[in-house]
Design a protein around this motif. Structure first.
Motif, short mmCIF file in Angstrom:
data_model
loop_
_atom_site.label_atom_id
_atom_site.label_comp_id
_atom_site.label_asym_id
_atom_site.label_seq_id
_atom_site.Cartn_x
_atom_site.Cartn_y
_atom_site.Cartn_z
N THR A 595 0.83 -1.21 0.00
CA THR A 595 0.00 0.00 0.00
C THR A 595 0.86 1.25 0.00
O THR A 595 0.54 2.24 -0.69
N TYR A 596 1.94 1.23 0.75
CA TYR A 596 2.83 2.39 0.78
C TYR A 596 3.41 2.65 -0.61
O TYR A 596 3.48 3.79 -1.07
N LYS A 597 3.85 1.58 -1.29
CA LYS A 597 4.40 1.75 -2.64
C LYS A 597 3.33 2.28 -3.60
O LYS A 597 3.62 3.11 -4.47
N ALA A 598 2.10 1.76 -3.43
CA ALA A 598 1.03 2.21 -4.31
C ALA A 598 0.73 3.70 -4.12
O ALA A 598 0.53 4.44 -5.10
N MET A 599 0.73 4.17 -2.88
CA MET A 599 0.45 5.58 -2.63
C MET A 599 1.58 6.46 -3.14
O MET A 599 1.35 7.55 -3.68
N ARG A 600 2.80 6.01 -2.99
CA ARG A 600 3.93 6.78 -3.52
C ARG A 600 3.91 6.80 -5.05
O ARG A 600 4.27 7.80 -5.67
N LEU A 601 3.47 5.69 -5.63
CA LEU A 601 3.35 5.64 -7.08
C LEU A 601 2.28 6.62 -7.56
O LEU A 601 2.44 7.30 -8.58
N MET A 602 1.19 6.70 -6.82
CA MET A 602 0.14 7.66 -7.17
C MET A 602 0.67 9.08 -7.09
O MET A 602 0.31 9.94 -7.92
N ARG A 603 1.50 9.35 -6.12
CA ARG A 603 2.07 10.69 -6.00
C ARG A 603 2.97 11.00 -7.19
O ARG A 603 2.94 12.11 -7.72
N ARG A 604 3.78 10.03 -7.62
CA ARG A 604 4.66 10.27 -8.76
C ARG A 604 3.87 10.46 -10.05
O ARG A 604 4.33 11.16 -10.96
N MET A 605 2.71 9.89 -10.11
CA MET A 605 1.86 10.03 -11.30
C MET A 605 1.02 11.30 -11.26
O MET A 605 0.22 11.55 -12.16
N GLU A 663 -7.64 -7.75 -4.69
CA GLU A 663 -8.04 -6.52 -4.03
C GLU A 663 -6.81 -5.76 -3.54
O GLU A 663 -5.71 -6.31 -3.45
N GLY A 664 -7.05 -4.51 -3.20
CA GLY A 664 -5.96 -3.69 -2.67
C GLY A 664 -5.56 -2.57 -3.61
O GLY A 664 -5.90 -2.56 -4.80
N ALA A 665 -4.83 -1.65 -3.04
CA ALA A 665 -4.37 -0.50 -3.83
C ALA A 665 -3.23 -0.86 -4.77
O ALA A 665 -3.03 -0.17 -5.77
N GLY A 666 -2.47 -1.94 -4.47
CA GLY A 666 -1.35 -2.32 -5.31
C GLY A 666 -1.75 -2.67 -6.73
O GLY A 666 -1.28 -2.04 -7.69
N PRO A 667 -2.63 -3.67 -6.94
CA PRO A 667 -3.07 -3.97 -8.31
C PRO A 667 -3.78 -2.81 -8.98
O PRO A 667 -3.63 -2.60 -10.19
N PHE A 668 -4.55 -2.05 -8.20
CA PHE A 668 -5.26 -0.90 -8.77
C PHE A 668 -4.27 0.11 -9.34
O PHE A 668 -4.43 0.59 -10.48
N MET A 669 -3.24 0.43 -8.58
CA MET A 669 -2.27 1.41 -9.06
C MET A 669 -1.39 0.83 -10.17
O MET A 669 -0.92 1.56 -11.03
N GLN A 670 -1.17 -0.48 -10.17
CA GLN A 670 -0.42 -1.09 -11.27
C GLN A 670 -1.18 -0.95 -12.58
O GLN A 670 -0.58 -0.73 -13.64
N VAL A 671 -2.50 -1.05 -12.51
CA VAL A 671 -3.31 -0.84 -13.72
C VAL A 671 -3.17 0.59 -14.22
O VAL A 671 -2.97 0.84 -15.41
N LEU A 672 -3.26 1.54 -13.30
CA LEU A 672 -3.14 2.94 -13.71
C LEU A 672 -1.75 3.25 -14.23
O LEU A 672 -1.59 4.01 -15.20
N ARG A 673 -0.73 2.67 -13.60
CA ARG A 673 0.63 2.90 -14.07
C ARG A 673 0.85 2.26 -15.44
O ARG A 673 1.45 2.86 -16.34
N GLY A 674 0.36 1.02 -15.60
CA GLY A 674 0.48 0.37 -16.90
C GLY A 674 -0.27 1.12 -17.99
O GLY A 674 0.21 1.24 -19.12
N ALA A 675 -1.46 1.62 -17.64
CA ALA A 675 -2.23 2.39 -18.62
C ALA A 675 -1.50 3.67 -19.01
O ALA A 675 -1.47 4.06 -20.19
N ASP A 676 -0.89 4.32 -18.03
CA ASP A 676 -0.15 5.55 -18.32
C ASP A 676 1.04 5.27 -19.23
O ASP A 676 1.27 6.01 -20.20
#
Length: 736
Positions: A595-605, A663-676
């Motif tokens: 979750t921490y990595k996912a939130m930091r990834l969201m910040r970088r995006m 479930e979780g923020a990790g796969p969710f953010m991986q989708v957004l990162r991959g889409a980006d």
């Protein structure tokens, strides 16, 4: 006369001399009054006693004689009194007239001075009024100007907002119309069958493309060897010494390559005939132009221009198109595999929220299982781009070839010019703009428990501004713990924990599940709550006959209940029973690594989070502190807004862009990162490929127009293709 008469006369004289000296007969006073001066002070009369002492005692006259003596005295005194009175009256009248005149002059002067002062004050007041009026007018003008600017800015902002909304609505309507039109030509199959078919097709294309690459290398060797003495080549295959056999050999390699990739070659013409020209259309026309150029060189050997046809370039373009199709099929196979492995997948949508005028990336149930399969088979971004670029490039190639050939006066050179321009109209980077990036992204997402439909849906997710996060995304199962229970002595620990678990469980909070499990483990006592209602900062309800409130410190302050501050890293929940503080539950919300990595990834995006949570302990300030995020990163709507976001039909009607099997923020953010990454790579590759294609066509046309055949050998065309593919290859590797 005798002595007695003399004395009488003398006595009469003395009597006349002894007339009382009063103010009525004071001559000095009369003169002073006449002259306008202040009357002098009247002289005090002499005392009678002193006069009497100086005068000798005389015998008293007879009454008769005394009467006679007083008669001449009375007459003159009355006359003098009248004269004096008249003179006094005259003097008094004159004095009064003089005083009245003087008072009149004084009054006139005072009136004139008052009038002057009044006019001066009036002028001053008028000047002050004019000055104040000017200042007021100036201030009013400035305020009006500022108000006008504010109104204009507000109107401009409102117009911009409305225009922005209208553009978004028009875009959504256009996408919906295109989807409805495209769905008519889409035929769905079972995802497992489609997965095996796509995997089998990708394997076959991989093998066949390898054969085409070998043919391209052979054609390149036959094209380069005559110009390099170091390269061994039989004389019979030397195009310069034996052009008929050499050109025939190149044509044979071209035909063999087309037979190997007959499906790709045929799809190019088929898509054009069906009104949907693709990038493969340019490849098919380039191969056809190369064959026509070979035939023209055999029929008209002395036509001038290059002696070696661009067979190696056309075969290389066919290889690139086959690799593109192979990468796309393999990516689709992995997406179908994710669909087959998921029992109850969640869908990721790009939903436009009109309430906040923003596009949100949200997770919702997959309303229709076939909708995601439809998105996989839907024409992608590169297909829509080809609808515009391919007709333009094909028409431009024909026009420029005609101009270049007729300019030289040799129409037979049209086949040379047409083949040369088409060889650069479809750069390798343009042909490989999507397949490899899609394959890399699908492989990465499959390992994370997700799948994406394509670059078109990736572009929709890339345009999202906010990400909706749930409680499980922020604090998954096992990350919330009970630290301690502080009992204030009103009820037992079992009752404190049971009441808190009953309220939170009835409210549907993840916290309630945690407290219920702890209650069953420790005490085994559970309660039932009634009339449960979520409020700002807590939850209220009834347990038995008691009214229970469970909330944060802010809620306790509003209720007027004194509390103590909590500890850092811990969250205190205060339990109030019948308006009396009964206990404090200390909770710990631990951040997990994923979750921490996912939130930091969201910040970088550069995305912001929307907290769609009912847990009153979770707030934007808490999330920003726990995950070391900037202030303003997270936003949380009011309870009504949270209910609207958590509505299962929130994104119903939107096309799913991706699915999640975990479930979780990790796969969710991986989708957004991959889409980006996928959307960015495809856009960059298409931009570079378009620029390389148009620029190459203009350069080749100029050289053809100048009849510079020495500048257009096969080697130069191949180098041009490879040089422009290098940046596309680097961009593609970023999607791994």
């Amino acid at each position: 006369m005798d002595r007695k008469d003399d004395m009488d006369l003398e006595s009469l004289k003395n009597m006349l001399s002894d007339v009382p000296d009063t103010d009525e007969f004071d001559l000095d006073s009369i003169i002073a009054e006449v002259s306008g001066q202040a009357p002098a002070k009247a002289a005090e009369p002499m005392p009678k006693a002193s006069v009497e002492t100086e005068r000798p005692v005389e015998p008293q006259p007879a009454p008769a004689a005394e009467t006679k003596a007083e008669e001449p005295k009375t007459a003159p005194r009355n006359k003098k009194d009248k004269t004096a009175k008249k003179a006094a009256e005259t003097a008094a009248a004159e004095h009064e007239s003089v005083e009245e005149a003087r008072e009149a002059r004084i009054a006139a002067r005072e009136q004139k001075m008052e009038e002057r002062e009044r006019r001066t004050a009036q002028k001053i007041a008028e000047r002050q009024a004019r000055r104040e009026a000017k200042l007021a007018e100036k201030e009013a003008a400035e305020k009006a100007a500022e108000q006008q600017e504010i109104v204009e800015e507000a109107a401009a902002e409102e117009a911009s907002r409305k225009a922005s909304i209208s553009r978004k609505q028009a875009r959504a309507a256009r996408i919906a119309a295109d989807q409805a039109e495209e769905e008519e030509d889409i035929k769905l199959v079972d995802p497992e069958v489609a997965m095996h078919a796509a995997r089998r097709r990708s394997g076959i294309l991989s093998f066949r493309s390898l054969l085409v690459l070998i043919l391209a290398a052979a054609a390149a060797y036959l094209s380069f060897a005559p110009s390099f003495e170091a390269l061994p080549l039989p004389v019979v295959l030397d195009i310069l010494q034996n052009p008929t056999i050499g050109i025939g050999a190149l044509a044979a390699l071209q035909i063999l390559a087309l037979l190997i990739g007959i499906d790709v070659f045929g799809n190019g013409f088929s898509s054009l005939l069906h009104g949907h020209p693709a990038r493969g259309t340019l490849v098919s026309f380039a191969a056809l132009a190369s064959l026509l150029h070979c035939a023209s060189l055999l029929v008209f050997p002395d036509q001038g221009g290059v002696a070696v046809p661009y067979t190696a370039v056309s075969i290389l373009l066919l290889y690139a198109e086959m690799r593109e199709a192979r990468g796309r099929s393999l990516a689709q196979a992995r997406s179908y595999r994710a669909v087959c492995e998921a029992e109850q997948p969640l869908a990721v949508y790009s939903h436009y929220d009109s309430e906040i005028d923003a596009c949100n990336a949200v997770k919702c149930p997959l309303y229709d299982a076939s909708s995601f399969l439809t998105e996989i088979e839907r024409p992608d971004t590169v297909d829509r781009f080809s609808l515009i670029y391919t007709p333009i490039a094909l028409a431009l190639a024909i026009i420029l070839s005609l101009v270049a050939s007729f300019n030289c006066g040799e129409p037979v050179r049209f086949f040379w010019a047409f083949s040369a321009i088409l060889s650069v109209s479809a750069p390798v980077g343009l042909l490989c703009a999507f397949g490899a990036s899609y394959k890399n992204t699908a492989s990465r997402l499959l390992r994370s428990g997700a799948a994406i439909a394509g670059a078109r849906q990736a572009n929709l997710l890339r345009g999202t501004e906010k990400v909706m996060l749930l409680e499980n995304d922020l604090f998954p199962t096992g990350s919330i713990e009970l630290e301690a229970i502080d009992n204030l002595g009103r009820i037992t620990d079992e009752q404190i924990l049971g009441c808190a678990a009953a309220l939170t469980e009835s409210a549907g909070l993840e916290l309630g599940r945690v407290l219920t499990d702890i209650t069953k483990e420790r005490f085994g006592i559970t309660f039932t709550a009634r009339d449960v209602r979520l409020v700002e900062g807590g939850v209220t309800g009834a347990v038995g006959t008691s009214r229970i409130v469970l909330g944060t410190a802010a809620l306790m302050v509003k209720m007027g209940i004194p509390i103590e501050s909590g500890h850092k890293g811990q969250i205190n929940m205060y339990l109030v029973v019948d308006n009396a503080l009964a206990g404090v539950l200390t909770m710990r919300y631990q951040t997990t690594k994923n979750t921490y990595k996912a939130m930091r990834l969201m910040r970088r995006m550069h995305m912001n989070a929307v907290l769609a949570v009912r847990d009153f302990n979770i707030s934007p300030a808490m999330i920003e502190e726990e995950f070391d995020l900037r202030r303003g990163f997270a936003d949380q709507p009011d309870p009504a807004g949270v209910d609207r976001l958590l509505n299962p039909n929130y994104a119903k009607g939107d096309a799913p862009a991706a699915i999640l099997t975990r479930e979780g923020a990790g796969p969710f953010m991986q989708v957004l990162r991959g889409a980006d990454k996928l959307a960015g790579a495809v856009r960059s590759a298409l931009t570079l490929g378009t620029f390389a294609g148009l620029l190459g066509m203009l350069i080749v046309f100029y050289l053809l127009y100048q009849n510079a055949a020495d500048a257009l050998p096969v080697m130069n065309i191949l180098l041009y293709q490879l040089i422009w593919y290098i940046p596309v290859f680097i961009i593609t590797q970023q999607t791994r």
